[in-house]
Motif scaffolding. Structure first.
Motif, PDB file in Angstrom:
ATOM      1  N   ALA A   1       0.815  -1.221   0.000  1.00  0.00           N
ATOM      2  CA  ALA A   1       0.000   0.000   0.000  1.00  0.00           C
ATOM      3  C   ALA A   1       0.847   1.269   0.000  1.00  0.00           C
ATOM      4  O   ALA A   1       1.949   1.301   0.546  1.00  0.00           O
ATOM      5  N   LYS A   2       0.298   2.299  -0.610  1.00  0.00           N
ATOM      6  CA  LYS A   2       0.906   3.625  -0.499  1.00  0.00           C
ATOM      7  C   LYS A   2       0.825   4.108   0.938  1.00  0.00           C
ATOM      8  O   LYS A   2       1.774   4.698   1.480  1.00  0.00           O
ATOM      9  N   LEU A   3      -0.326   3.842   1.568  1.00  0.00           N
ATOM     10  CA  LEU A   3      -0.546   4.252   2.951  1.00  0.00           C
ATOM     11  C   LEU A   3      -1.552   3.302   3.585  1.00  0.00           C
ATOM     12  O   LEU A   3      -2.530   2.915   2.948  1.00  0.00           O
ATOM     13  N   PHE A   4      -1.293   2.929   4.836  1.00  0.00           N
ATOM     14  CA  PHE A   4      -2.241   2.128   5.607  1.00  0.00           C
ATOM     15  C   PHE A   4      -2.809   2.980   6.736  1.00  0.00           C
ATOM     16  O   PHE A   4      -2.062   3.663   7.447  1.00  0.00           O
ATOM     17  N   ILE A   5      -4.136   2.909   6.924  1.00  0.00           N
ATOM     18  CA  ILE A   5      -4.798   3.607   8.026  1.00  0.00           C
ATOM     19  C   ILE A   5      -5.611   2.584   8.801  1.00  0.00           C
ATOM     20  O   ILE A   5      -6.437   1.858   8.215  1.00  0.00           O
TER      21      ILE A   5
ATOM     22  N   SER B   1      -5.907  -2.878  15.972  1.00  0.00           N
ATOM     23  CA  SER B   1      -6.484  -4.139  15.506  1.00  0.00           C
ATOM     24  C   SER B   1      -5.385  -5.000  14.916  1.00  0.00           C
ATOM     25  O   SER B   1      -4.240  -4.560  14.766  1.00  0.00           O
ATOM     26  N   PHE B   2      -5.738  -6.223  14.553  1.00  0.00           N
ATOM     27  CA  PHE B   2      -4.767  -7.142  13.975  1.00  0.00           C
ATOM     28  C   PHE B   2      -4.127  -6.604  12.690  1.00  0.00           C
ATOM     29  O   PHE B   2      -2.895  -6.680  12.538  1.00  0.00           O
ATOM     30  N   PRO B   3      -4.896  -6.042  11.736  1.00  0.00           N
ATOM     31  CA  PRO B   3      -4.240  -5.503  10.532  1.00  0.00           C
ATOM     32  C   PRO B   3      -3.217  -4.422  10.857  1.00  0.00           C
ATOM     33  O   PRO B   3      -2.162  -4.353  10.216  1.00  0.00           O
ATOM     34  N   TYR B   4      -3.519  -3.571  11.868  1.00  0.00           N
ATOM     35  CA  TYR B   4      -2.513  -2.564  12.211  1.00  0.00           C
ATOM     36  C   TYR B   4      -1.255  -3.229  12.772  1.00  0.00           C
ATOM     37  O   TYR B   4      -0.134  -2.778  12.489  1.00  0.00           O
ATOM     38  N   ALA B   5      -1.400  -4.287  13.562  1.00  0.00           N
ATOM     39  CA  ALA B   5      -0.239  -4.994  14.096  1.00  0.00           C
ATOM     40  C   ALA B   5       0.660  -5.466  12.956  1.00  0.00           C
ATOM     41  O   ALA B   5       1.897  -5.377  13.036  1.00  0.00           O
ATOM     42  N   ILE B   6       0.045  -5.958  11.877  1.00  0.00           N
ATOM     43  CA  ILE B   6       0.822  -6.387  10.712  1.00  0.00           C
ATOM     44  C   ILE B   6       1.527  -5.194  10.081  1.00  0.00           C
ATOM     45  O   ILE B   6       2.710  -5.258   9.743  1.00  0.00           O
TER      46      ILE B   6
ATOM     47  N   LEU C   1       5.557  -4.722   9.637  1.00  0.00           N
ATOM     48  CA  LEU C   1       6.146  -4.544   8.305  1.00  0.00           C
ATOM     49  C   LEU C   1       6.799  -3.172   8.143  1.00  0.00           C
ATOM     50  O   LEU C   1       7.598  -2.975   7.233  1.00  0.00           O
ATOM     51  N   LYS C   2       6.405  -2.207   8.985  1.00  0.00           N
ATOM     52  CA  LYS C   2       6.826  -0.802   8.878  1.00  0.00           C
ATOM     53  C   LYS C   2       6.341  -0.148   7.589  1.00  0.00           C
ATOM     54  O   LYS C   2       6.988   0.728   7.019  1.00  0.00           O
ATOM     55  N   THR C   3       5.179  -0.587   7.132  1.00  0.00           N
ATOM     56  CA  THR C   3       4.493   0.087   6.031  1.00  0.00           C
ATOM     57  C   THR C   3       4.201   1.532   6.434  1.00  0.00           C
ATOM     58  O   THR C   3       3.940   1.797   7.610  1.00  0.00           O
ATOM     59  N   PRO C   4       4.217   2.497   5.515  1.00  0.00           N
ATOM     60  CA  PRO C   4       3.728   3.837   5.867  1.00  0.00           C
ATOM     61  C   PRO C   4       2.328   3.711   6.457  1.00  0.00           C
ATOM     62  O   PRO C   4       1.428   3.179   5.809  1.00  0.00           O
TER      63      PRO C   4
ATOM     64  N   GLU D   1       6.417   2.753  16.057  1.00  0.00           N
ATOM     65  CA  GLU D   1       7.853   2.976  16.243  1.00  0.00           C
ATOM     66  C   GLU D   1       8.545   2.861  14.894  1.00  0.00           C
ATOM     67  O   GLU D   1       8.203   2.010  14.083  1.00  0.00           O
ATOM     68  N   GLY D   2       9.520   3.721  14.674  1.00  0.00           N
ATOM     69  CA  GLY D   2      10.281   3.667  13.434  1.00  0.00           C
ATOM     70  C   GLY D   2       9.727   4.605  12.371  1.00  0.00           C
ATOM     71  O   GLY D   2       8.764   5.345  12.596  1.00  0.00           O
ATOM     72  N   ALA D   3      10.341   4.550  11.213  1.00  0.00           N
ATOM     73  CA  ALA D   3      10.008   5.468  10.127  1.00  0.00           C
ATOM     74  C   ALA D   3       8.582   5.282   9.628  1.00  0.00           C
ATOM     75  O   ALA D   3       8.040   4.174   9.647  1.00  0.00           O
ATOM     76  N   ASN D   4       7.984   6.396   9.206  1.00  0.00           N
ATOM     77  CA  ASN D   4       6.665   6.392   8.547  1.00  0.00           C
ATOM     78  C   ASN D   4       5.541   5.872   9.426  1.00  0.00           C
ATOM     79  O   ASN D   4       4.539   5.366   8.923  1.00  0.00           O
ATOM     80  N   GLY D   5       5.687   5.987  10.743  1.00  0.00           N
ATOM     81  CA  GLY D   5       4.628   5.593  11.663  1.00  0.00           C
ATOM     82  C   GLY D   5       4.031   6.808  12.342  1.00  0.00           C
ATOM     83  O   GLY D   5       4.745   7.554  13.018  1.00  0.00           O
ATOM     84  N   PHE D   6       2.750   7.030  12.149  1.00  0.00           N
ATOM     85  CA  PHE D   6       2.064   8.200  12.696  1.00  0.00           C
ATOM     86  C   PHE D   6       0.845   7.738  13.490  1.00  0.00           C
ATOM     87  O   PHE D   6       0.263   6.695  13.199  1.00  0.00           O
TER      88      PHE D   6
END
Length: 297
Positions: A237-241, A245-250, A254-257, A272-277
């Motif tokens: 994904a370009k961005l995950f929102i 929940s379980f999908p956010y844990a994944i 993965l450190k997806t944006p 934690e880490g880059a691209n995490g808001f």
């Protein structure tokens, strides 16, 4: 440390004369009854773990498993059908894991080099029972789930780096992927502002999708056969929102944006880490979406 239990009169006196000391005493009572953990004296090629769920807890436990296994492999036994006290609406009600959960999770963990194939717990000999973290007197409504395991098992791991690796679903490269469970919904966050975007994909349960589709009519649904497919969609994904929940844990593993909807009653997930808001309020939510969608990530 020498600890003396108070008799009923001593407890009443302490409670009424020194509230802080009384709170400390109650905490000491809990700590005094903690289970002992038998740490491995020497490294093993295959280290056995048991976990009874939930799925998100398993994902957040992986860094501790890696640290405890050291150079060995993780052999994870999942204990299905165990009752777990939950607050709010959970898809499995008061059950941590079922056979379907294990079946869906297996392809994702099979792809990880540190894991041997996962299996269902059937009284196998284990080295570490990951369920004991629930017996420790943490404030489970706040903090960081991964770090509860660190605290229990005396390990550390760099949570700013990915701990899951999957192939990216390249068809998602321009998509905003959304997941919002019915648990941990902030009453002050309105997702309808996303309907101005035409590249929205939802992952999760059909009922969750139906609720989101009602406020975002142009939302599409991505059906998956297992959690490896879900992880590949998130990774691409370009961005995950998502909310807690379980999908956010994944996404976090993965450190997806990613953007996390933080729930004010239970903020126990921390990017934690880059691209995490993270966001707790509507103006910040809208600002981040606008900024991150326009920005190449």
């Amino acid at each position: 440390m020498l600890f003396k239990k108070l008799n009923p009169l001593e407890k009443i006196y302490l409670k009424n004369t020194n509230k802080e000391a009384y709170q400390n005493y109650k905490y000491q009572l809990k700590v005094n009854d903690l289970p002992s953990i038998n740490f491995l004296d020497t490294p093993k090629a295959l280290v056995d773990f048991k976990h009874s769920g939930h799925l998100g807890d398993i994902i957040y436990a992986i860094p501790a498993m890696y640290a405890l296994a050291e150079s060995g492999k993780v052999n994870l036994h999942l204990n299905i059908g165990q009752k777990i006290k939950v607050d709010g609406n959970h898809p499995l009600k008061d059950i941590g894991l079922n056979e379907k959960s294990v079946e869906m999770l297996a392809p994702l963990l099979a792809l990880q080099n540190k894991f041997s194939p996962i299996n269902i717990y059937n009284n196998q000999v284990i080295d570490y029972d990951l369920d004991v973290f629930r017996q420790f007197p943490f404030d489970y409504s706040k903090g960081h789930i991964s770090r509860w395991y660190f605290n229990c098992f005396a390990v550390s791991y760099d949570l700013s780096k990915p701990w899951l690796v999957v192939p990216k679903d390249t068809s998602m490269s321009d998509k905003i992927v959304i997941a919002r469970s019915t648990r941990y919904n902030s009453p002050v966050i309105d997702y309808s502002i996303l309907k101005k975007y035409n590249n929205l994909v939802f992952i999760g349960l059909q009922e969750e999708f139906r609720l989101m589709k009602a406020i975002i009519p142009n939302l599409e649904y991505a059906e998956v056969n297992n959690f490896l497919e879900m992880a590949s969609i998130i990774a691409g994904a370009k961005l995950f929102i998502g909310n807690q929940s379980f999908p956010y844990a994944i996404a976090e593993a993965l450190k997806t944006p990613r953007m996390l909807e933080s729930y004010y009653k239970c903020p126990n997930v921390i990017p934690e880490g880059a691209n995490g808001f993270e966001f707790s309020f509507q103006p910040q939510f809208e600002f981040l979406v606008k900024k991150l969608v326009a920005k190449p990530l």
